[in-house]
Design a protein around this motif. Structure first.
Motif, short mmCIF file in Angstrom:
data_model
loop_
_atom_site.label_atom_id
_atom_site.label_comp_id
_atom_site.label_asym_id
_atom_site.label_seq_id
_atom_site.Cartn_x
_atom_site.Cartn_y
_atom_site.Cartn_z
N GLY A 130 7.32 -3.26 -5.60
CA GLY A 130 7.39 -1.81 -5.46
C GLY A 130 8.59 -1.43 -4.62
N THR A 131 8.92 -0.15 -4.60
CA THR A 131 10.08 0.30 -3.85
C THR A 131 9.66 1.42 -2.90
N THR A 132 9.94 1.22 -1.62
CA THR A 132 9.69 2.26 -0.62
C THR A 132 10.95 3.10 -0.45
N THR A 133 10.75 4.38 -0.16
CA THR A 133 11.86 5.32 0.00
C THR A 133 11.56 6.23 1.18
N MET A 134 12.43 7.18 1.42
CA MET A 134 12.21 8.16 2.48
C MET A 134 11.01 9.06 2.16
N ASP A 135 10.67 9.17 0.89
CA ASP A 135 9.48 9.93 0.51
C ASP A 135 8.26 9.02 0.36
N ARG A 136 8.48 7.88 -0.27
CA ARG A 136 7.39 6.93 -0.49
C ARG A 136 7.39 5.93 0.67
N ARG A 137 6.80 6.34 1.76
CA ARG A 137 6.90 5.57 3.01
C ARG A 137 5.94 4.39 3.06
N TYR A 138 4.94 4.37 2.20
CA TYR A 138 3.90 3.35 2.34
C TYR A 138 3.56 2.75 0.99
N ILE A 139 3.57 1.40 0.93
CA ILE A 139 3.09 0.66 -0.24
C ILE A 139 2.13 -0.42 0.25
N ARG A 140 1.02 -0.49 -0.43
CA ARG A 140 0.02 -1.54 -0.15
C ARG A 140 -0.12 -2.41 -1.39
N GLN A 141 0.11 -3.70 -1.22
CA GLN A 141 -0.13 -4.67 -2.27
C GLN A 141 -1.29 -5.55 -1.82
N TYR A 142 -2.32 -5.63 -2.65
CA TYR A 142 -3.52 -6.33 -2.18
C TYR A 142 -4.10 -7.22 -3.27
N TYR A 143 -4.86 -8.21 -2.80
CA TYR A 143 -5.38 -9.28 -3.65
C TYR A 143 -6.88 -9.43 -3.40
N GLU A 144 -7.63 -9.45 -4.50
CA GLU A 144 -9.08 -9.54 -4.38
C GLU A 144 -9.64 -10.16 -5.66
N ASN A 145 -10.50 -11.13 -5.49
CA ASN A 145 -11.17 -11.78 -6.62
C ASN A 145 -10.18 -12.33 -7.65
N GLY A 146 -9.08 -12.88 -7.15
CA GLY A 146 -8.10 -13.50 -8.03
C GLY A 146 -7.18 -12.54 -8.75
N GLN A 147 -7.26 -11.24 -8.43
CA GLN A 147 -6.42 -10.25 -9.07
C GLN A 147 -5.53 -9.58 -8.02
N SER A 148 -4.39 -9.07 -8.47
CA SER A 148 -3.49 -8.35 -7.57
C SER A 148 -3.45 -6.88 -7.95
N TYR A 149 -3.25 -6.04 -6.93
CA TYR A 149 -3.22 -4.59 -7.13
C TYR A 149 -2.16 -4.01 -6.21
N SER A 150 -1.82 -2.75 -6.47
CA SER A 150 -0.86 -2.06 -5.63
C SER A 150 -1.15 -0.57 -5.62
N ASP A 151 -0.98 0.07 -4.45
CA ASP A 151 -0.99 1.51 -4.40
C ASP A 151 0.06 1.98 -3.42
N GLU A 152 0.39 3.26 -3.48
CA GLU A 152 1.48 3.78 -2.67
C GLU A 152 1.16 5.21 -2.27
N GLN A 153 1.88 5.67 -1.23
CA GLN A 153 1.68 7.05 -0.76
C GLN A 153 3.02 7.70 -0.46
N ASN A 154 3.15 8.93 -0.94
CA ASN A 154 4.28 9.75 -0.53
C ASN A 154 3.94 10.42 0.79
N GLU A 155 4.89 10.47 1.69
CA GLU A 155 4.66 11.00 3.04
C GLU A 155 5.80 11.95 3.40
N ASP A 156 5.44 13.06 4.10
CA ASP A 156 6.47 14.01 4.50
C ASP A 156 6.72 14.05 6.00
N GLY A 157 5.98 13.22 6.76
CA GLY A 157 6.17 13.18 8.20
C GLY A 157 5.44 14.26 8.96
#
Length: 801
Positions: free
Chosen positions: A645-672
């Motif tokens: 994933g790619t973090t930016t000045m708007d997309r400040r947060y990315i979470r990549q997580y692993y559970e039960n043998g699978q991988s997932y990802s989510d992200e958040q846009n942040e304005d400060g």
């Protein structure tokens, strides 16, 4: 009568006296002669001075009354001794044809000044010449051992036989060191400069020049046969300007010789082997030599190898030419030879294999730079003719020929091509710019890059086959694992075929038992060990980081001036909570060698990794700096990132997580901006950081302690090249307050930026579950100027002054 008798008696007595005196005198003279001969017999050092010496002298010192006139007289005297002898020869020209036969432990040293007994040899200041007068060998050594010739100019030997300069026959432990051996000529036999037959000889630090033979080995020849071995060491010599019918610089046949660190240049052979020829050798080594500007009238401009088990390594083989095949090297009828770690460049061949001609052999050709060679027919880089073996870890670049610019296969050849970089080669009369495969041949190509070759990367006839897999082929090529996009070299002008960290060739190869475990530079392959290998000759330096067993992470910063650069990882800490979860934290930063603002104390992205006791793994990335940053993770690590994933000045947060043998990802846009509905009411003591800026934070625990003031842990401080100041760290809950409290379990990351223009940014990045209120005050006066709240769904708050 009595008087007469008396007188007669007197004469008789006088006769007896005279005879007695003569007998005594003769006895003492004989004794004296015996003493002289005994001294000569036991003498170890002899001195030779052609200008004023006399062979009637004993040779026990310099000067007219001591020194000998000829070196041969000193040799003859030395051979009568049972003790080791050293012959010191003063500067001058000695018109001699020396014979050392059945001798032991004799050293002959030239370059001395008879005016200075304390000075050592100086062959430059005191040139000492052994001139054969074009009548016979200059020096002949036979049936001897432990003989050394040092510091002479040995010239004008001329013989019908081997070794006109120096001939060594059936001898052992012979050393030829520090001489200039020049202008000698042999006819109908080997070794114009030095001929070695059935002997063991060390040849070091000589200049061997302008010698010739009508047979083989214009400069040096070694010849042996069972049961009479021949062996030696040839090191540190300059071998230049020699000529012969075959093997102009050096000939080695039926001998085990190490040829190391020599300059072998400008030698001319009427037939093969302009620089070196090696044949019928069970074990020889050619290493770390410069073999250049040699010419062969047939095969092997630089080197000809036939029917030998040979290691050729670390040599520079360049600017050689062959009127036949193998401008650099010709390898024929070799069941097992190794050509490793050489630079083979700018060689020419009228026919096949300008770099290497590889004929009816099975060899390992590996870790070579084969470039800028020009052939008149097949194989600009390598011509594989009726041969097997392996071609691995080579850079084959900018070679030219009619057919098979990089490599040509012919006559049922089958050598495998593994982890090579084959770039910018050209063929003028076929489509086989990279590799051509013809006449019933089969080419297995694995983990190889074929790029920029013209007119095509690969070409074959209907009788031949390619098996290409896990390779990068420009324009694409059918086969499992192949790719067809830009390999992303560091640079092609000048060439630097290391892969950029984000190249598709990185980790794109396949590991099999045939793949070399080191790359062209000796780096381990694959890297990391548990990953897939890279395509091409270079294994990229480890990109990303194995931060825990099986967990790999990486960050690539997209800069304006330098493009994409790999970020460096700095681990902050690691710990285990009382509840059994594990945490690792740190940050990525730009290298100062890439960008002016790069520093390990200027975080570009914070990372917190949480191994939950329930089995879930979270990798949390918090964007801090201006450029976009691409983040990767892989768990369990196999060389292919699971999440990106790619973090930016708007997309400040990315979470990549692993559970039960699978991988997932989510992200958040942040304005400060802090979320609405929260009104921080606490007044924490806080901490003064730098420049009189105070910060504070309060964690709103649930069901435990209520509101608790977090503890500030400064991580680092720095000043950028342009004068910006940065301080960073994190806050955490005290273990006295909550079970999960620990200085290595960040709840909130903070980066404070004092911009050179005067602006101050205080960046808060929420990590943990509870709500956290944040405060800042500038200048510190006991009253917080700004307040805000960070929560799980609104993780970033920024205060600006």
């Amino acid at each position: 009568m009595q008087k007469f008798t008396l007188n007669k008696a007197k004469h008789i007595c006088l006769g007896f006296v005279i005879m007695a005196v003569l007998s005594i005198t003769a006895y003492h003279q004989a004794a004296a002669d015996s003493v002289v001969h005994t001294l000569i017999d036991r003498q170890q050092n002899y001195y030779v001075q052609e200008s004023i010496g006399n062979d009637k002298n004993t040779g026990d010192g310099w000067g007219a009354e001591h020194a000998l006139a000829t070196i041969q007289r000193a040799i003859d005297l030395a051979q009568t001794n049972a003790e080791p002898s050293v012959i010191y020869v003063a500067g001058g020209t000695y018109y001699e044809n020396l014979n050392i036969r059945s001798a032991t432990d004799i050293t002959i040293r030239g370059g001395f000044s008879a005016q200075d007994e304390e000075a050592g040899p100086d062959p430059v200041a005191n040139p000492t010449v052994i001139d054969g007068g074009n009548t016979d060998r200059a020096v002949n050594i036979s049936s001897s051992q432990n003989v050394s010739i040092e510091g002479f100019v040995i010239q004008n030997g001329n013989t019908i036989g081997a070794g006109s300069g120096i001939s060594v026959d059936e001898s052992s432990s012979v050393t030829i060191s520090g001489n200039t051996i020049q202008n000698n000529r042999s006819t109908e036999d080997w070794g114009g400069g030095i001929g070695i037959v059935f002997s063991e000889v060390t040849i070091t630090d000589n200049v061997i020049q302008n010698n010739q033979t009508t047979a083989s080995g214009g400069g040096i020849s070694f010849y042996g046969e069972d049961p009479n071995p021949c062996s030696g060491i040839v090191s540190g010599n300059t071998i230049t300007g020699n000529s012969s019918h075959y093997a102009a610089g050096m000939m080695i046949e039926n001998a085990n010789v190490t040829v190391s660190g020599n300059s072998i240049q400008n030698n001319i052979a009427e037939q093969g082997g302009g620089g070196i020829s090696v044949s019928d050798c069970a074990s020889s080594i050619i290493e770390n030599n410069i073999i250049s500007d040699n010419t062969a009238g047939y095969d092997g401009g630089g080197m000809s190898i036939e029917n030998s088990n040979l290691l050729v390594t670390g040599n520079t083989i360049q600017n050689n030419s062959a009127a036949g095949n193998g401008g650099g090297l010709s390898v024929s009828d070799c069941a097992s030879s190794s050509i490793q770690n050489n630079r083979i460049s700018d060689n020419t061949a009228t026919y096949d294999g300008a770099g290497i001609f590889y004929y009816h052999s099975s060899a390992e050709i590996g870790r070579n730079f084969i470039q800028n060679n020009t052939g008149g027919n097949w194989g600009g880089g390598i011509c594989v003719f009726g041969s097997a073996g392996r071609i691995v870890n080579n850079v084959i670049y900018n070679n030219r020929s009619l057919i098979g610019g990089g490599i040509s296969y012919y006559e049922q050849s089958s050598a495998v091509v593994i982890n090579n970089t084959i770039v910018s080669n050209s063929a003028s009369e076929s489509n086989s710019g990279g590799i051509g495969c013809y006449n019933g041949s089969s080419a297995i190509v694995l983990n190889t890059i074929l790029w920029g070759n013209t007119p095509e990367q690969l070409d074959s006839d209907s009788e031949s086959t390619f098996d290409v897999t896990y390779s990068s082929v420009q324009g694409g090529y059918s086969g499992h694992g192949n790719i067809g996009f830009d390999p992303m070299f560091i640079s092609e002008s000048p060439y630097n075929f290391h892969l950029q960290s984000y190249s598709g060739c990185t980790g794109g190869g396949k590991m099999t038992s045939d793949v070399p475990t080191e790359d062209i530079e000796g780096n381990p392959r694959p890297n990391p060990q548990s990953s897939r290998p890279d395509m091409g000759a270079y294994e990229a330096a480890e990109t990303g980081y194995l931060v825990a067993s099986g967990l790999w992470i990486r960050a690539v910063i997209h800069t304006d001036g330098k493009g994409a650069i790999d970020a460096l990882w700095k681990k902050g800490g690691e710990g285990n909570t009382a509840g059994g979860s594990r945490v690792i934290w740190g940050h990525f930063y730009a290298s100062s060698s890439d960008v002016s603002w790069g520093s390990e104390n200027n975080p570009d992205i914070f990372v917190k990794i949480w191994f939950d006791r329930g089995g879930r793994l979270d990798v949390n990335f918090f964007h801090v700096s201006v450029p976009e940053i691409t983040v990767y993770s892989d768990y369990i690590y196999d060389g292919d990132p699971d999440e990106e994933g790619t973090t930016t000045m708007d997309r400040r947060y990315i979470r990549q997580y692993y559970e039960n043998g699978q991988s997932y990802s989510d992200e958040q846009n942040e304005d400060g901006v802090s979320p609405e509905g929260y009104a921080p009411e606490n007044d924490p003591d806080g901490y003064v950081t730098i420049n009189d800026l105070r910060i504070g934070s309060v964690i709103q625990t649930v069901g435990e302690k209520g509101a608790i003031e977090a503890i500030w842990q400064q991580g680092g401080q720095d000043t950028t090249a342009r004068g910006d100041e940065v301080v960073w760290g994190h806050v955490y809950a005290s273990p006295a307050d909550v079970t999960w409290g620990d200085e290595n379990n960040p709840d909130l990351f903070i980066k404070i930026w004092f911009d050179v223009t005067g602006r101050i940014d205080v960046n808060y990045f929420h990590v943990s579950v509870p709500v956290i209120d944040v405060y800042s005050d500038y200048p510190s006066d006991g009253f917080y100027d700004q307040k805000g709240t960070t929560i799980m769904s609104d993780r970033y708050t920024r205060h600006e002054f």
